[in-house]
Design a protein around this motif. Structure first.
Motif, PDB file in Angstrom:
ATOM      1  N   VAL A   7       8.781  -5.499  -0.448  1.00  0.00           N
ATOM      2  CA  VAL A   7       8.548  -6.779  -1.105  1.00  0.00           C
ATOM      3  C   VAL A   7       7.153  -6.781  -1.713  1.00  0.00           C
ATOM      4  CG1 VAL A   7      10.114  -8.048   0.410  1.00  0.00           C
ATOM      5  CG2 VAL A   7       7.708  -7.847   1.026  1.00  0.00           C
ATOM      6  N   GLN A   8       6.955  -7.677  -2.657  1.00  0.00           N
ATOM      7  CA  GLN A   8       5.641  -7.826  -3.261  1.00  0.00           C
ATOM      8  C   GLN A   8       4.641  -8.243  -2.179  1.00  0.00           C
ATOM      9  OE1 GLN A   8       5.910  -6.204  -6.295  1.00  0.00           O
ATOM     10  NE2 GLN A   8       4.437  -7.717  -6.939  1.00  0.00           N
ATOM     11  N   ALA A   9       3.448  -7.707  -2.266  1.00  0.00           N
ATOM     12  CA  ALA A   9       2.379  -8.072  -1.343  1.00  0.00           C
ATOM     13  C   ALA A   9       1.176  -8.496  -2.176  1.00  0.00           C
ATOM     14  CB  ALA A   9       2.028  -6.894  -0.439  1.00  0.00           C
ATOM     15  N   HIS A  10       0.740  -9.714  -2.001  1.00  0.00           N
ATOM     16  CA  HIS A  10      -0.431 -10.240  -2.705  1.00  0.00           C
ATOM     17  C   HIS A  10      -1.634  -9.971  -1.811  1.00  0.00           C
ATOM     18  CE1 HIS A  10       2.471 -12.234  -5.282  1.00  0.00           C
ATOM     19  NE2 HIS A  10       3.062 -12.672  -4.178  1.00  0.00           N
ATOM     20  N   ILE A  11      -2.489  -9.033  -2.227  1.00  0.00           N
ATOM     21  CA  ILE A  11      -3.634  -8.644  -1.408  1.00  0.00           C
ATOM     22  C   ILE A  11      -4.931  -8.845  -2.184  1.00  0.00           C
ATOM     23  CG2 ILE A  11      -2.254  -6.986  -0.104  1.00  0.00           C
ATOM     24  CD1 ILE A  11      -3.564  -4.744  -1.762  1.00  0.00           C
ATOM     25  N   GLY A  15     -12.626  -8.645  -3.076  1.00  0.00           N
ATOM     26  CA  GLY A  15     -12.697  -9.971  -3.664  1.00  0.00           C
ATOM     27  C   GLY A  15     -11.802 -10.214  -4.861  1.00  0.00           C
ATOM     28  N   GLN A  16     -11.068  -9.197  -5.314  1.00  0.00           N
ATOM     29  CA  GLN A  16     -10.186  -9.331  -6.472  1.00  0.00           C
ATOM     30  C   GLN A  16      -8.729  -9.408  -6.019  1.00  0.00           C
ATOM     31  OE1 GLN A  16     -11.357  -9.589  -9.687  1.00  0.00           O
ATOM     32  NE2 GLN A  16     -13.326  -9.666  -8.644  1.00  0.00           N
ATOM     33  N   PRO A  17      -7.985 -10.411  -6.472  1.00  0.00           N
ATOM     34  CA  PRO A  17      -6.564 -10.486  -6.112  1.00  0.00           C
ATOM     35  C   PRO A  17      -5.776  -9.422  -6.880  1.00  0.00           C
ATOM     36  CG  PRO A  17      -7.117 -12.234  -7.648  1.00  0.00           C
ATOM     37  CD  PRO A  17      -8.403 -11.518  -7.328  1.00  0.00           C
ATOM     38  N   VAL A  18      -4.905  -8.708  -6.182  1.00  0.00           N
ATOM     39  CA  VAL A  18      -4.071  -7.685  -6.806  1.00  0.00           C
ATOM     40  C   VAL A  18      -2.660  -7.756  -6.236  1.00  0.00           C
ATOM     41  CG1 VAL A  18      -6.000  -6.115  -7.273  1.00  0.00           C
ATOM     42  CG2 VAL A  18      -4.730  -5.877  -5.168  1.00  0.00           C
ATOM     43  N   GLU A  19      -1.728  -7.210  -6.988  1.00  0.00           N
ATOM     44  CA  GLU A  19      -0.335  -7.139  -6.553  1.00  0.00           C
ATOM     45  C   GLU A  19      -0.069  -5.747  -6.005  1.00  0.00           C
ATOM     46  OE1 GLU A  19       2.003  -9.573  -6.513  1.00  0.00           O
ATOM     47  OE2 GLU A  19       0.413 -10.922  -7.167  1.00  0.00           O
ATOM     48  N   SER A  20       0.593  -5.687  -4.886  1.00  0.00           N
ATOM     49  CA  SER A  20       0.960  -4.422  -4.280  1.00  0.00           C
ATOM     50  C   SER A  20       2.386  -4.551  -3.774  1.00  0.00           C
ATOM     51  CB  SER A  20      -0.009  -4.101  -3.139  1.00  0.00           C
ATOM     52  OG  SER A  20       0.247  -2.827  -2.630  1.00  0.00           O
ATOM     53  N   GLN A  32      -4.263   2.836  -6.919  1.00  0.00           N
ATOM     54  CA  GLN A  32      -3.600   2.155  -8.030  1.00  0.00           C
ATOM     55  C   GLN A  32      -4.575   1.285  -8.806  1.00  0.00           C
ATOM     56  OE1 GLN A  32      -0.323  -0.318  -6.821  1.00  0.00           O
ATOM     57  NE2 GLN A  32       0.282  -0.762  -8.909  1.00  0.00           N
ATOM     58  N   TYR A  33      -5.522   0.680  -8.123  1.00  0.00           N
ATOM     59  CA  TYR A  33      -6.471  -0.223  -8.774  1.00  0.00           C
ATOM     60  C   TYR A  33      -7.846   0.403  -8.948  1.00  0.00           C
ATOM     61  CZ  TYR A  33      -2.861  -3.663  -8.682  1.00  0.00           C
ATOM     62  OH  TYR A  33      -1.680  -4.311  -8.909  1.00  0.00           O
ATOM     63  N   GLN A  34      -7.908   1.741  -8.963  1.00  0.00           N
ATOM     64  CA  GLN A  34      -9.122   2.487  -9.286  1.00  0.00           C
ATOM     65  C   GLN A  34     -10.299   2.226  -8.339  1.00  0.00           C
ATOM     66  OE1 GLN A  34      -8.903   4.855 -11.727  1.00  0.00           O
ATOM     67  NE2 GLN A  34      -6.771   4.196 -11.795  1.00  0.00           N
ATOM     68  N   HIS A  35     -10.008   1.945  -7.072  1.00  0.00           N
ATOM     69  CA  HIS A  35     -11.047   1.803  -6.046  1.00  0.00           C
ATOM     70  C   HIS A  35     -10.990   3.073  -5.197  1.00  0.00           C
ATOM     71  CE1 HIS A  35     -11.968  -2.429  -6.817  1.00  0.00           C
ATOM     72  NE2 HIS A  35     -10.676  -2.570  -7.043  1.00  0.00           N
ATOM     73  N   GLN A  36     -11.490   4.165  -5.744  1.00  0.00           N
ATOM     74  CA  GLN A  36     -11.323   5.450  -5.087  1.00  0.00           C
ATOM     75  C   GLN A  36     -12.576   5.888  -4.328  1.00  0.00           C
ATOM     76  OE1 GLN A  36      -9.477   8.284  -7.673  1.00  0.00           O
ATOM     77  NE2 GLN A  36      -7.974   6.812  -8.351  1.00  0.00           N
ATOM     78  N   GLN A  37     -13.337   4.935  -3.871  1.00  0.00           N
ATOM     79  CA  GLN A  37     -14.474   5.223  -3.016  1.00  0.00           C
ATOM     80  C   GLN A  37     -14.468   4.190  -1.899  1.00  0.00           C
ATOM     81  OE1 GLN A  37     -17.533   4.852  -5.969  1.00  0.00           O
ATOM     82  NE2 GLN A  37     -17.420   6.992  -6.513  1.00  0.00           N
ATOM     83  N   THR A  38     -14.329   4.663  -0.660  1.00  0.00           N
ATOM     84  CA  THR A  38     -14.217   3.729   0.454  1.00  0.00           C
ATOM     85  C   THR A  38     -15.516   3.524   1.210  1.00  0.00           C
ATOM     86  OG1 THR A  38     -13.425   5.537   1.840  1.00  0.00           O
ATOM     87  CG2 THR A  38     -11.753   4.119   0.820  1.00  0.00           C
ATOM     88  N   HIS A  39     -16.281   4.584   1.374  1.00  0.00           N
ATOM     89  CA  HIS A  39     -17.565   4.460   2.069  1.00  0.00           C
ATOM     90  C   HIS A  39     -18.481   5.599   1.661  1.00  0.00           C
ATOM     91  CE1 HIS A  39     -15.354   7.164   4.800  1.00  0.00           C
ATOM     92  NE2 HIS A  39     -16.531   7.619   5.145  1.00  0.00           N
ATOM     93  N   VAL A  40     -19.680   5.622   2.237  1.00  0.00           N
ATOM     94  CA  VAL A  40     -20.683   6.622   1.912  1.00  0.00           C
ATOM     95  C   VAL A  40     -20.895   7.511   3.129  1.00  0.00           C
ATOM     96  CG1 VAL A  40     -23.085   6.968   1.201  1.00  0.00           C
ATOM     97  CG2 VAL A  40     -21.815   4.994   0.368  1.00  0.00           C
ATOM     98  N   SER A  41     -20.957   8.826   2.901  1.00  0.00           N
ATOM     99  CA  SER A  41     -21.210   9.759   4.008  1.00  0.00           C
ATOM    100  C   SER A  41     -22.658   9.633   4.466  1.00  0.00           C
ATOM    101  CB  SER A  41     -20.935  11.198   3.560  1.00  0.00           C
ATOM    102  OG  SER A  41     -21.936  11.628   2.656  1.00  0.00           O
ATOM    103  N   THR A  84     -14.267  -2.393   0.791  1.00  0.00           N
ATOM    104  CA  THR A  84     -14.863  -1.073   0.904  1.00  0.00           C
ATOM    105  C   THR A  84     -16.371  -1.251   0.923  1.00  0.00           C
ATOM    106  OG1 THR A  84     -15.098  -0.650  -1.470  1.00  0.00           O
ATOM    107  CG2 THR A  84     -12.960  -0.128  -0.470  1.00  0.00           C
ATOM    108  N   GLU A  85     -17.111  -0.217   1.305  1.00  0.00           N
ATOM    109  CA  GLU A  85     -18.564  -0.291   1.266  1.00  0.00           C
ATOM    110  C   GLU A  85     -19.064  -0.432  -0.151  1.00  0.00           C
ATOM    111  OE1 GLU A  85     -20.605   2.832   3.301  1.00  0.00           O
ATOM    112  OE2 GLU A  85     -19.623   2.382   5.201  1.00  0.00           O
ATOM    113  N   TYR A  86     -18.254  -0.026  -1.109  1.00  0.00           N
ATOM    114  CA  TYR A  86     -18.671  -0.078  -2.505  1.00  0.00           C
ATOM    115  C   TYR A  86     -18.462  -1.442  -3.144  1.00  0.00           C
ATOM    116  CZ  TYR A  86     -19.475   4.871  -2.612  1.00  0.00           C
ATOM    117  OH  TYR A  86     -19.975   6.107  -2.372  1.00  0.00           O
ATOM    118  N   GLY A  87     -17.653  -2.273  -2.530  1.00  0.00           N
ATOM    119  CA  GLY A  87     -17.396  -3.595  -3.100  1.00  0.00           C
ATOM    120  C   GLY A  87     -16.820  -3.552  -4.494  1.00  0.00           C
ATOM    121  N   GLY A  88     -16.121  -2.448  -4.805  1.00  0.00           N
ATOM    122  CA  GLY A  88     -15.480  -2.346  -6.096  1.00  0.00           C
ATOM    123  C   GLY A  88     -16.406  -1.899  -7.212  1.00  0.00           C
ATOM    124  N   GLN A  89     -17.593  -1.499  -6.894  1.00  0.00           N
ATOM    125  CA  GLN A  89     -18.561  -1.087  -7.918  1.00  0.00           C
ATOM    126  C   GLN A  89     -18.216   0.250  -8.491  1.00  0.00           C
ATOM    127  OE1 GLN A  89     -20.779  -3.456  -8.710  1.00  0.00           O
ATOM    128  NE2 GLN A  89     -19.845  -4.620  -7.085  1.00  0.00           N
TER     129      GLN A  89
END
Length: 89
Positions: A7-11, A15-20, A32-41, A84-89
């Motif tokens: 089913v559709q998941a509104h996540i 801070g940005q609403p996206v459909e999953s 899918q939404y180009q947030h390919q960095q989760t944290h910093v080593s 994520t630690e990047y906050g979508g930056q």
């Protein structure tokens, strides 16, 4: 065991609403939404999911305020807040 229909998941991602979809992992939704960095080593390098099965621990994010959740092991569900630690930056 009967198959469950996705089913559709509104996540929210950083801070940005996206459909999953409920059959997608959080890692897949991040890709899918180009947030390919989760944290910093510890050496300051950007990190993201490597193994896709929870062993490498590189996909850690905060989900619904709980830190260090493995994005590759959590499935999306409506109302989920992912940061994520990047906050979508």
């Amino acid at each position: 065991m009967p198959e469950q229909t996705a089913v559709q998941a509104h996540i929210w991602i950083n801070g940005q609403p996206v459909e999953s979809r409920s059959d997608m992992t959080v890692a897949a939704a991040l890709m899918q939404y180009q947030h390919q960095q989760t944290h910093v080593s510890v050496s300051g390098q950007p990190r993201f999911a490597v193994c896709g099965m929870g062993v490498c621990q590189e996909c850690r994010v905060s989900i619904n305020g709980q830190p260090h959740r493995l994005a590759c092991q959590e499935y999306c569900c409506s109302g989920m807040v992912i940061n994520t630690e990047y906050g979508g930056q």
